[in-house]
Design a protein around this motif. Structure first.
Motif, mmCIF file in Angstrom:
data_model
loop_
_atom_site.group_PDB
_atom_site.id
_atom_site.type_symbol
_atom_site.label_atom_id
_atom_site.label_comp_id
_atom_site.label_asym_id
_atom_site.label_seq_id
_atom_site.Cartn_x
_atom_site.Cartn_y
_atom_site.Cartn_z
ATOM 1 N N ARG A 51 10.048 -42.170 -6.656
ATOM 2 C CA ARG A 51 10.021 -40.707 -6.802
ATOM 3 C C ARG A 51 11.036 -40.030 -5.898
ATOM 4 N NH1 ARG A 51 7.741 -36.275 -4.461
ATOM 5 N NH2 ARG A 51 6.794 -37.472 -2.767
ATOM 6 N N LEU A 52 11.228 -40.584 -4.700
ATOM 7 C CA LEU A 52 12.132 -39.988 -3.726
ATOM 8 C C LEU A 52 13.557 -40.553 -3.814
ATOM 9 C CD1 LEU A 52 9.644 -39.936 -0.716
ATOM 10 C CD2 LEU A 52 10.492 -37.958 -1.983
ATOM 11 N N ASP A 53 13.760 -41.438 -4.795
ATOM 12 C CA ASP A 53 15.078 -42.033 -5.021
ATOM 13 C C ASP A 53 15.599 -42.733 -3.766
ATOM 14 O OD1 ASP A 53 17.291 -42.730 -6.527
ATOM 15 O OD2 ASP A 53 18.408 -40.927 -5.986
ATOM 16 N N ALA A 54 14.751 -43.556 -3.179
ATOM 17 C CA ALA A 54 15.121 -44.305 -1.968
ATOM 18 C C ALA A 54 15.934 -45.541 -2.323
ATOM 19 C CB ALA A 54 13.868 -44.710 -1.202
ATOM 20 N N ASP A 55 16.780 -45.932 -1.402
ATOM 21 C CA ASP A 55 17.578 -47.147 -1.576
ATOM 22 C C ASP A 55 16.851 -48.383 -1.053
ATOM 23 O OD1 ASP A 55 19.942 -45.638 -2.454
ATOM 24 O OD2 ASP A 55 19.979 -44.932 -0.371
ATOM 25 N N ALA A 56 15.907 -48.161 -0.147
ATOM 26 C CA ALA A 56 15.222 -49.301 0.475
ATOM 27 C C ALA A 56 13.833 -48.901 0.947
ATOM 28 C CB ALA A 56 16.033 -49.830 1.654
ATOM 29 N N ILE A 57 12.986 -49.899 1.054
ATOM 30 C CA ILE A 57 11.642 -49.767 1.626
ATOM 31 C C ILE A 57 11.555 -50.756 2.775
ATOM 32 C CG2 ILE A 57 9.166 -50.008 1.208
ATOM 33 C CD1 ILE A 57 9.816 -49.562 -1.798
ATOM 34 N N ILE A 58 11.054 -50.289 3.906
ATOM 35 C CA ILE A 58 10.825 -51.177 5.052
ATOM 36 C C ILE A 58 9.349 -51.111 5.409
ATOM 37 C CG2 ILE A 58 11.412 -51.732 7.442
ATOM 38 C CD1 ILE A 58 14.056 -50.307 7.078
ATOM 39 N N VAL A 59 8.713 -52.271 5.494
ATOM 40 C CA VAL A 59 7.275 -52.327 5.765
ATOM 41 C C VAL A 59 6.959 -53.377 6.827
ATOM 42 C CG1 VAL A 59 6.587 -51.543 3.459
ATOM 43 C CG2 VAL A 59 6.910 -53.999 3.896
ATOM 44 N N PHE B 265 12.488 -54.669 2.646
ATOM 45 C CA PHE B 265 12.561 -55.364 3.930
ATOM 46 C C PHE B 265 11.163 -55.389 4.543
ATOM 47 C CE2 PHE B 265 16.606 -53.216 3.285
ATOM 48 C CZ PHE B 265 17.563 -54.149 3.663
ATOM 49 N N ALA B 266 10.860 -56.473 5.258
ATOM 50 C CA ALA B 266 9.578 -56.552 5.960
ATOM 51 C C ALA B 266 9.758 -57.290 7.277
ATOM 52 C CB ALA B 266 8.540 -57.272 5.096
ATOM 53 N N GLY C 232 6.624 -47.771 5.512
ATOM 54 C CA GLY C 232 5.173 -47.752 5.354
ATOM 55 C C GLY C 232 4.588 -49.022 5.921
ATOM 56 N N VAL C 233 3.287 -49.077 6.005
ATOM 57 C CA VAL C 233 2.634 -50.256 6.587
ATOM 58 C C VAL C 233 2.680 -51.435 5.622
ATOM 59 C CG1 VAL C 233 0.479 -51.190 7.508
ATOM 60 C CG2 VAL C 233 1.136 -48.835 8.042
ATOM 61 N N THR C 234 2.350 -51.190 4.363
ATOM 62 C CA THR C 234 2.235 -52.276 3.377
ATOM 63 C C THR C 234 2.993 -51.920 2.108
ATOM 64 O OG1 THR C 234 0.052 -52.894 4.226
ATOM 65 C CG2 THR C 234 0.583 -53.635 2.006
ATOM 66 N N ALA C 235 3.656 -52.896 1.524
ATOM 67 C CA ALA C 235 4.442 -52.683 0.300
ATOM 68 C C ALA C 235 3.528 -52.691 -0.920
ATOM 69 C CB ALA C 235 5.524 -53.739 0.167
ATOM 70 N N CYS C 236 2.600 -51.735 -0.952
ATOM 71 C CA CYS C 236 1.659 -51.631 -2.060
ATOM 72 C C CYS C 236 2.289 -50.848 -3.215
ATOM 73 C CB CYS C 236 0.373 -50.953 -1.592
ATOM 74 S SG CYS C 236 0.617 -49.259 -0.997
ATOM 75 N N TYR C 237 1.601 -50.837 -4.341
ATOM 76 C CA TYR C 237 2.101 -50.182 -5.558
ATOM 77 C C TYR C 237 2.386 -48.698 -5.335
ATOM 78 C CZ TYR C 237 2.244 -49.080 -10.586
ATOM 79 O OH TYR C 237 2.617 -48.671 -11.844
ATOM 80 N N ASP C 238 1.475 -48.017 -4.635
ATOM 81 C CA ASP C 238 1.655 -46.577 -4.413
ATOM 82 C C ASP C 238 2.880 -46.283 -3.551
ATOM 83 O OD1 ASP C 238 -0.548 -45.965 -5.927
ATOM 84 O OD2 ASP C 238 -1.914 -45.786 -4.224
ATOM 85 N N HIS D 180 -4.821 -51.030 9.166
ATOM 86 C CA HIS D 180 -3.736 -50.117 8.791
ATOM 87 C C HIS D 180 -3.437 -49.123 9.914
ATOM 88 C CE1 HIS D 180 -1.427 -47.481 6.021
ATOM 89 N NE2 HIS D 180 -1.985 -46.507 6.704
ATOM 90 N N ALA D 181 -4.483 -48.507 10.437
ATOM 91 C CA ALA D 181 -4.295 -47.453 11.444
ATOM 92 C C ALA D 181 -3.660 -47.970 12.726
ATOM 93 C CB ALA D 181 -5.643 -46.795 11.761
ATOM 94 N N THR D 182 -3.999 -49.183 13.134
ATOM 95 C CA THR D 182 -3.451 -49.734 14.377
ATOM 96 C C THR D 182 -2.045 -50.295 14.194
ATOM 97 O OG1 THR D 182 -4.505 -51.897 13.988
ATOM 98 C CG2 THR D 182 -5.723 -50.303 15.332
ATOM 99 N N GLU D 183 -1.552 -50.311 12.949
ATOM 100 C CA GLU D 183 -0.218 -50.867 12.711
ATOM 101 C C GLU D 183 0.744 -49.873 12.060
ATOM 102 O OE1 GLU D 183 -0.907 -55.550 13.026
ATOM 103 O OE2 GLU D 183 -0.774 -54.834 10.956
ATOM 104 N N ARG D 184 0.468 -48.598 12.246
ATOM 105 C CA ARG D 184 1.420 -47.583 11.801
ATOM 106 C C ARG D 184 2.540 -47.376 12.822
ATOM 107 N NH1 ARG D 184 -3.245 -43.794 9.733
ATOM 108 N NH2 ARG D 184 -3.448 -43.363 11.954
#
Length: 249
Positions: free
Chosen positions: A54-62, A94-95, A41-47, A218-222
């Motif tokens: 919810r998806l039982d992910a092992d990692a988030i990359i932003v 990860f970021a 995702g673009v930003t490591a926000c709460y949502d 946000h839109a220009t950095e997806r």
């Protein structure tokens, strides 16, 4: 793949060691060792964090992570809530910031150019601000519509009375690049695209005769984070899911 191996592979890909960034690039919060499913995702926000749970992910990359320079170091409030989700559920964060803005293949700027069919010609400010041309010059209204379709949002378009009738030569910088408007004007482009606008930007546009498009930070950095996720999925057979958390800015 292990979390430390993933960090190493992406650091090598993006040449992270060559950057003096204002944030930590790479693994920011350590979670479980083995990584099979990744949320991007673009930003490591709460949502976004809750989607990873919810998806039982092992990692988030932003692209936008945590621990920015001059950021308060106290862990409370919003920061505590975010870190608690990661730590309780053992999820890696990860970021990659500037390395993912300017990479010649996976970078936000390059992906923005591809989306808008801009042929990149070179740099105005190396390596952050690029310029290029459209195959066929178009009116400002038509280009605005192209931006809207490509990014899924209505850009703010501001222009001088003596701005060119047709747009062909374009400068661009994803995210918060409005501070480069004067350099773009000096270079002689017809239009400048970035994510945001500031009060002084209006005066620069008005007095220097060009078109300005604030198309959303946000839109220009997806594009960059999606491209990185696609590469990880192809190269290492990791399940990668991009989650687009709506952001009007």
């Amino acid at each position: 793949m292990s979390n430390f191996e993933l960090e190493k592979k992406v650091n090598q890909l993006l040449h992270t060691e060559t950057f003096n960034d204002n944030v930590i690039n790479g693994l920011q919060v350590e979670g479980r060792r083995q990584i099979k499913k990744v949320i991007t995702g673009v930003t490591a926000c709460y949502d976004l964090l809750n989607e990873a749970v919810r998806l039982d992910a092992d990692a988030i990359i932003v692209h936008h992570g945590y621990f920015w320079k001059n950021e308060p170091t106290v862990i409370k409030g919003m920061k505590r809530q975010r870190l608690r989700i990661l730590l309780v559920h053992d999820i890696n964060l990860f970021a990659w910031h500037m390395p993912l803005d300017i990479h010649p293949k996976f970078g936000n700027n390059v992906k923005l150019a591809e989306l808008l069919n801009i042929k990149i010609k070179g740099n105005i400010i190396h390596p952050l601000v690029l310029w290029g041309t459209l195959k066929n010059p178009v009116s400002a209204d038509k280009f605005k519509k192209c931006l809207s379709v490509a990014l899924g949002r209505e850009p703010l378009h501001y222009y001088a009375q003596n701005a060119p009738l047709l747009i062909e030569c374009i400068a661009f910088c994803s995210g918060g690049g409005q501070r480069f408007i004067d350099q773009a004007a000096d270079f002689g482009v017809d239009a400048f695209i970035t994510g945001e606008i500031s009060e002084h930007t209006v005066h620069s546009v008005r007095e220097q005769g060009l078109h300005f498009f604030a198309a959303g930070h946000h839109a220009t950095e997806r594009g960059g984070i999606q491209a990185l996720g696609d590469w990880l999925s192809r190269q290492y057979n990791i399940e990668v899911i991009f989650i687009d958390i709506n952001n009007p800015v």
